[in-house]
Design a protein around this motif. Structure first.
Motif, PDB file in Angstrom:
ATOM      1  N   GLN A 196       0.825  -1.204   0.000  1.00 36.39           N
ATOM      2  CA  GLN A 196       0.000   0.000   0.000  1.00 36.39           C
ATOM      3  C   GLN A 196       0.859   1.253   0.000  1.00 36.39           C
ATOM      4  O   GLN A 196       0.573   2.225  -0.712  1.00 36.39           O
ATOM      5  N   SER A 197       1.923   1.217   0.791  1.00 38.95           N
ATOM      6  CA  SER A 197       2.841   2.356   0.838  1.00 38.95           C
ATOM      7  C   SER A 197       3.480   2.606  -0.522  1.00 38.95           C
ATOM      8  O   SER A 197       3.624   3.758  -0.963  1.00 38.95           O
ATOM      9  N   LYS A 198       3.860   1.534  -1.195  1.00 43.30           N
ATOM     10  CA  LYS A 198       4.471   1.683  -2.517  1.00 43.30           C
ATOM     11  C   LYS A 198       3.487   2.306  -3.509  1.00 43.30           C
ATOM     12  O   LYS A 198       3.878   3.128  -4.352  1.00 43.30           O
ATOM     13  N   ALA A 199       2.209   1.928  -3.407  1.00 44.08           N
ATOM     14  CA  ALA A 199       1.216   2.484  -4.319  1.00 44.08           C
ATOM     15  C   ALA A 199       1.036   3.978  -4.091  1.00 44.08           C
ATOM     16  O   ALA A 199       0.947   4.769  -5.043  1.00 44.08           O
ATOM     17  N   VAL A 200       0.969   4.396  -2.830  1.00 51.80           N
ATOM     18  CA  VAL A 200       0.818   5.825  -2.537  1.00 51.80           C
ATOM     19  C   VAL A 200       2.087   6.571  -2.899  1.00 51.80           C
ATOM     20  O   VAL A 200       2.044   7.679  -3.467  1.00 51.80           O
ATOM     21  N   ASN A 201       3.241   5.982  -2.615  1.00 49.70           N
ATOM     22  CA  ASN A 201       4.509   6.614  -2.967  1.00 49.70           C
ATOM     23  C   ASN A 201       4.610   6.831  -4.474  1.00 49.70           C
ATOM     24  O   ASN A 201       5.046   7.902  -4.940  1.00 49.70           O
ATOM     25  N   THR A 202       4.195   5.826  -5.246  1.00 49.93           N
ATOM     26  CA  THR A 202       4.211   5.961  -6.711  1.00 49.93           C
ATOM     27  C   THR A 202       3.314   7.096  -7.164  1.00 49.93           C
ATOM     28  O   THR A 202       3.687   7.894  -8.043  1.00 49.93           O
ATOM     29  N   PHE A 203       2.130   7.208  -6.563  1.00 53.30           N
ATOM     30  CA  PHE A 203       1.208   8.278  -6.946  1.00 53.30           C
ATOM     31  C   PHE A 203       1.782   9.653  -6.614  1.00 53.30           C
ATOM     32  O   PHE A 203       1.701  10.591  -7.425  1.00 53.30           O
ATOM     33  N   VAL A 204       2.375   9.779  -5.444  1.00 55.20           N
ATOM     34  CA  VAL A 204       2.976  11.062  -5.059  1.00 55.20           C
ATOM     35  C   VAL A 204       4.102  11.422  -6.022  1.00 55.20           C
ATOM     36  O   VAL A 204       4.246  12.585  -6.444  1.00 55.20           O
ATOM     37  N   LYS A 205       4.892  10.434  -6.399  1.00 55.88           N
ATOM     38  CA  LYS A 205       5.977  10.707  -7.346  1.00 55.88           C
ATOM     39  C   LYS A 205       5.425  11.132  -8.710  1.00 55.88           C
ATOM     40  O   LYS A 205       6.057  11.936  -9.417  1.00 55.88           O
ATOM     41  N   GLN A 206       4.261  10.629  -9.089  1.00 56.58           N
ATOM     42  CA  GLN A 206       3.630  11.072 -10.336  1.00 56.58           C
ATOM     43  C   GLN A 206       3.212  12.545 -10.245  1.00 56.58           C
ATOM     44  O   GLN A 206       3.372  13.309 -11.200  1.00 56.58           O
ATOM     45  N   LEU A 207       2.685  12.946  -9.095  1.00 57.75           N
ATOM     46  CA  LEU A 207       2.358  14.359  -8.891  1.00 57.75           C
ATOM     47  C   LEU A 207       3.617  15.220  -8.986  1.00 57.75           C
ATOM     48  O   LEU A 207       3.619  16.282  -9.625  1.00 57.75           O
ATOM     49  N   LEU A 208       4.687  14.747  -8.351  1.00 52.98           N
ATOM     50  CA  LEU A 208       5.923  15.523  -8.348  1.00 52.98           C
ATOM     51  C   LEU A 208       6.614  15.509  -9.702  1.00 52.98           C
ATOM     52  O   LEU A 208       7.326  16.461 -10.056  1.00 52.98           O
ATOM     53  N   PHE A 254       9.215   3.668  12.277  1.00 50.66           N
ATOM     54  CA  PHE A 254      10.440   2.926  11.965  1.00 50.66           C
ATOM     55  C   PHE A 254      10.162   1.656  11.165  1.00 50.66           C
ATOM     56  O   PHE A 254      11.044   0.840  10.964  1.00 50.66           O
ATOM     57  N   SER A 255       8.936   1.472  10.698  1.00 50.47           N
ATOM     58  CA  SER A 255       8.532   0.234  10.033  1.00 50.47           C
ATOM     59  C   SER A 255       8.949   0.211   8.565  1.00 50.47           C
ATOM     60  O   SER A 255       9.169   1.260   7.946  1.00 50.47           O
ATOM     61  N   PRO A 256       9.013  -0.976   7.958  1.00 52.17           N
ATOM     62  CA  PRO A 256       9.251  -1.072   6.512  1.00 52.17           C
ATOM     63  C   PRO A 256       8.192  -0.337   5.697  1.00 52.17           C
ATOM     64  O   PRO A 256       8.492   0.206   4.629  1.00 52.17           O
ATOM     65  N   ALA A 257       6.943  -0.304   6.178  1.00 51.86           N
ATOM     66  CA  ALA A 257       5.891   0.390   5.436  1.00 51.86           C
ATOM     67  C   ALA A 257       6.190   1.876   5.327  1.00 51.86           C
ATOM     68  O   ALA A 257       6.023   2.481   4.253  1.00 51.86           O
ATOM     69  N   LEU A 258       6.624   2.495   6.401  1.00 51.56           N
ATOM     70  CA  LEU A 258       6.933   3.928   6.343  1.00 51.56           C
ATOM     71  C   LEU A 258       8.195   4.185   5.544  1.00 51.56           C
ATOM     72  O   LEU A 258       8.309   5.229   4.873  1.00 51.56           O
ATOM     73  N   LYS A 259       9.129   3.263   5.559  1.00 51.64           N
ATOM     74  CA  LYS A 259      10.310   3.416   4.711  1.00 51.64           C
ATOM     75  C   LYS A 259       9.908   3.363   3.239  1.00 51.64           C
ATOM     76  O   LYS A 259      10.434   4.124   2.408  1.00 51.64           O
ATOM     77  N   ALA A 260       8.949   2.482   2.898  1.00 47.53           N
ATOM     78  CA  ALA A 260       8.474   2.408   1.512  1.00 47.53           C
ATOM     79  C   ALA A 260       7.704   3.653   1.128  1.00 47.53           C
ATOM     80  O   ALA A 260       7.787   4.132  -0.018  1.00 47.53           O
ATOM     81  N   LEU A 261       6.950   4.215   2.061  1.00 46.35           N
ATOM     82  CA  LEU A 261       6.142   5.395   1.759  1.00 46.35           C
ATOM     83  C   LEU A 261       7.009   6.625   1.529  1.00 46.35           C
ATOM     84  O   LEU A 261       6.684   7.487   0.702  1.00 46.35           O
ATOM     85  N   THR A 262       8.111   6.723   2.245  1.00 45.65           N
ATOM     86  CA  THR A 262       8.996   7.885   2.110  1.00 45.65           C
ATOM     87  C   THR A 262      10.142   7.636   1.122  1.00 45.65           C
ATOM     88  O   THR A 262      11.006   8.510   0.951  1.00 45.65           O
ATOM     89  N   SER A 263      10.127   6.485   0.470  1.00 48.62           N
ATOM     90  CA  SER A 263      11.230   6.110  -0.432  1.00 48.62           C
ATOM     91  C   SER A 263      11.489   7.164  -1.500  1.00 48.62           C
ATOM     92  O   SER A 263      10.568   7.747  -2.066  1.00 48.62           O
ATOM     93  N   GLY A 264      12.778   7.373  -1.758  1.00 51.09           N
ATOM     94  CA  GLY A 264      13.167   8.315  -2.797  1.00 51.09           C
ATOM     95  C   GLY A 264      13.003   9.767  -2.403  1.00 51.09           C
ATOM     96  O   GLY A 264      13.124  10.658  -3.254  1.00 51.09           O
ATOM     97  N   GLY A 265      12.740  10.016  -1.132  1.00 49.02           N
ATOM     98  CA  GLY A 265      12.589  11.396  -0.670  1.00 49.02           C
ATOM     99  C   GLY A 265      11.306  12.058  -1.099  1.00 49.02           C
ATOM    100  O   GLY A 265      11.179  13.289  -1.006  1.00 49.02           O
ATOM    101  N   ALA A 266      10.328  11.251  -1.563  1.00 47.13           N
ATOM    102  CA  ALA A 266       9.070  11.839  -2.021  1.00 47.13           C
ATOM    103  C   ALA A 266       8.300  12.482  -0.882  1.00 47.13           C
ATOM    104  O   ALA A 266       7.608  13.487  -1.087  1.00 47.13           O
ATOM    105  N   LEU A 267       8.389  11.906   0.305  1.00 51.51           N
ATOM    106  CA  LEU A 267       7.625  12.391   1.447  1.00 51.51           C
ATOM    107  C   LEU A 267       8.496  12.403   2.699  1.00 51.51           C
ATOM    108  O   LEU A 267       9.413  11.597   2.837  1.00 51.51           O
TER     109      LEU A 267
END
Length: 609
Positions: free
Chosen positions: A502-514, A533-546
């Motif tokens: 789920q985090s990856k899906a939201v992260n991808t969408f945010v990166k599309q906006l950016l 500190f979870s893997p989910a939050l690391k996936a959501l913030t991946s690439g500095g998007a958030l």
């Protein structure tokens, strides 16, 4: 939140025990006389009895407590003649089912019965077992005997490390090391009298008349007196649940908040259950000291600041009592200072958990916005998308979803038709700016990541001419994960796999906006059901998007939910890199209190575009 279920005692021997017996790894005498067998022989030096499945006769001890209510009645008795091995408990529970044993505390008894391992919640739940005697008979030899001294739970007696590791396997066969691991310390005291002096309360009294205390007075504490869960390696080693064996007609159970304390001595046998692990069944209860915890109030945003909040309103429907609507409304108006935009989670449909195919939530949201207006707040409007019936998880029939409230006097909503339960919102670029194909819209709703889970809702708002994209989220719950006190260590977090997706899906969408506009103002908010500190939050913030704003708070303030005595982070607000210099606040009004409008604390950011 956990719900009450009748306690169930079964005389089952786990597959691990059976395999060990078959392999001859556990020495099991076929018969044993009273001269040979004492309680510490039954308990053994691991988590399972070496005598599981066997009969024992005339085991001596003194009755230390009687449970005279519920479907798991029985008594604890303890051997006053302890052996020299700190790994072996000197007490055991005798299960008598629905029959109250005709015994008194202080009776010296000899007990005969069948040794078994009871797994709270069933063996498949993954919890530890309780060694017990069942189908028992006993003889009282004398009464009024002194009880064995209680083992004092205090910082010096609780190891810093929580649990041994078995490489994801069971720790049942490992010899207990009570001086090395907190879980081993508690297991070595199973059934024995333990005590805590001047115990700080780290989880408020719940509806089942239970609370959590800690034997740790200083380590890993929150700013308001809780026990801080700051990493998988630091789960609050001193936490113990407290229940009472004292009839409430004799001694009402204390109604405590986090930060209060039970002064004096709280003592009783150490039990274990599937609603919180190790539990001090109090025969002696300390006196409540009210430390005066107050509900926080955040400051009001300035005229040129946008205030965005998130609030899990916990299964809100028109069937919810009006008093809860009024409390939620008062909190939004007074404690949160009427945010401009609110991302809501757990908004149910208009007939609540009645499953008749209703999916609209207009009545739920109207009842809430009417209550806000009555409390002196803004005339909020709302935006949401009805889910497909029965597809978004939560209580059956409730069709929970996320929704937006917004104050039209302060912000405007850019409504773009086309959003529905199944149509994915896409990002376009117009005039050098990012635009949505639908507002509100749902992010990638057909993605397997959202199966039986709430789909993220995105909307475009405008504040003082500045477009702002807000994503409201409610990720899948932790249901099915093994507990911190599981017999499998480290415990498996199977639900985490879906949240990472789920985090990856939201992260991808945010990166599309950016990608469409690197200066896009994006705010992602909601109940993510996971830690900073979870893997989910690391996936959501991946690439500095958030950026996860909770990491900007002082360490002792990083929490907004309390579970089993751990103050932890489940709700988050994250921002894209152009949203800078924000003022962020978790507003503590619920999670630490016995009297709650929701089990989550809301949070708010203020930002000047």
């Amino acid at each position: 939140m956990p719900t009450a279920r009748p306690l169930r005692r079964t005389a089952t021997v786990g597959s691990l025990i059976a395999a060990a017996l078959a392999a001859g790894l556990l020495a099991v005498p076929q018969s044993a006389s009273a001269a040979e067998i004492r309680i510490h022989d039954i308990q053994g030096s691991t988590r399972v009895s070496p005598l599981a499945g066997q009969q024992v006769t005339d085991v001596p001890g003194v009755v230390t407590a009687v449970r005279a209510f519920g479907s798991a009645r029985g008594f604890w008795f303890q051997d006053p003649k302890a052996d020299s091995d700190p790994a072996t408990s000197e007490a055991i529970f005798v299960f008598t089912g629905k029959d109250t044993p005709a015994l008194a505390v202080g009776d010296a008894v000899t007990v005969s019965g069948a040794v078994s391992e009871y797994y709270p919640g069933g063996e498949s739940a993954g919890l530890q077992s309780v060694t017990q005697l069942s189908k028992a008979s006993w003889t009282v030899h004398s009464s009024g005997n002194a009880l064995p001294a209680a083992f004092a739970l205090r910082p010096s007696s609780i190891p810093d490390r929580y649990a041994p590791s078995a490489g994801d396997g069971s720790i049942e066969g490992l010899r207990l090391k009570p001086n090395s691991y907190a879980l081993d310390r508690y297991e070595s005291l199973e059934g024995m009298r333990v005590s805590v002096k001047d115990a700080p309360v780290v989880a408020a009294t719940n509806e089942h008349k239970e609370l959590w205390i800690t034997a740790e007075t200083h380590r890993d504490r929150t700013a308001r007196g809780g026990s801080l869960y700051s990493s998988y390696r630091a789960p609050g080693v001193g936490r113990v649940k407290v229940a009472s064996l004292i009839p409430f007609t004799q001694r009402p159970f204390p109604v405590a908040n986090v930060g209060d304390s039970l002064t004096g001595t709280t003592a009783g046998p150490l039990d274990y259950d599937n609603f919180g692990g190790y539990t001090l069944q109090a025969t002696e209860l300390g006196t409540l000291a009210d430390r005066g915890l107050t509900r926080e109030t955040t400051r009001k945003q300035k005229s040129d600041e946008l205030a965005v909040a998130t609030y899990n309103v916990e299964n809100l429907s028109p069937k919810t009592p009006q008093a809860k609507f009024d409390r939620l409304a008062a909190a939004l108006v007074n404690n949160l200072a009427s945010p401009d935009i609110v991302a809501l989670e757990e908004v149910q449909d208009d007939d609540g958990t009645t499953d008749k195919g209703v999916v609209d939530a207009g009545q739920t949201l109207k009842k809430l916005t009417d209550a806000i207006a009555a409390a002196g707040g803004p005339a909020y409007r709302w935006q949401q998308i009805n889910p497909a019936n029965g597809q978004d998880g939560g209580q059956p029939g409730g069709n929970i979803r996320t929704a937006f409230l917004y104050n039209p006097a302060r912000v405007s909503f850019t409504e773009i038709p086309g959003g529905d339960a199944t149509t994915p919102v896409t990002v376009t670029r117009e005039g050098g700016k990012a635009k949505l194909s639908a507002s509100p819209g749902r992010i990638d709703p057909a993605n397997e990541a959202w199966k039986n889970s709430r789909k993220p809702l995105v909307g475009e708002f405008s504040f003082r001419g500045n477009p702002v994209f807000v994503v409201a989220n409610h990720f899948n719950s932790k249901g099915g994960d093994q507990g911190l006190d599981s017999r499998f260590q480290p415990p498996a977090r199977t639900s985490e796999v879906q949240r990472v997706a789920q985090s990856k899906a939201v992260n991808t969408f945010v990166k599309q906006l950016l990608a469409a506009d690197k200066r896009a103002n994006v705010i992602v908010a909601g109940d993510l059901n996971d830690y900073q500190f979870s893997p989910a939050l690391k996936a959501l913030t991946s690439g500095g998007a958030l950026t996860d704003l909770v990491d900007r708070l002082p360490r002792k303030e990083r929490y907004g939910y309390v579970f089993q005595g751990n103050s932890q982070v489940l709700d988050h607000i994250l921002t894209s890199r152009h949203v800078r210099s924000v003022d962020y606040d978790i507003v503590h009004i619920n999670a630490e209190f016995a009297d709650q409008a929701s089990d989550h604390d809301p949070q708010v950011l203020r930002w000047k575009p």
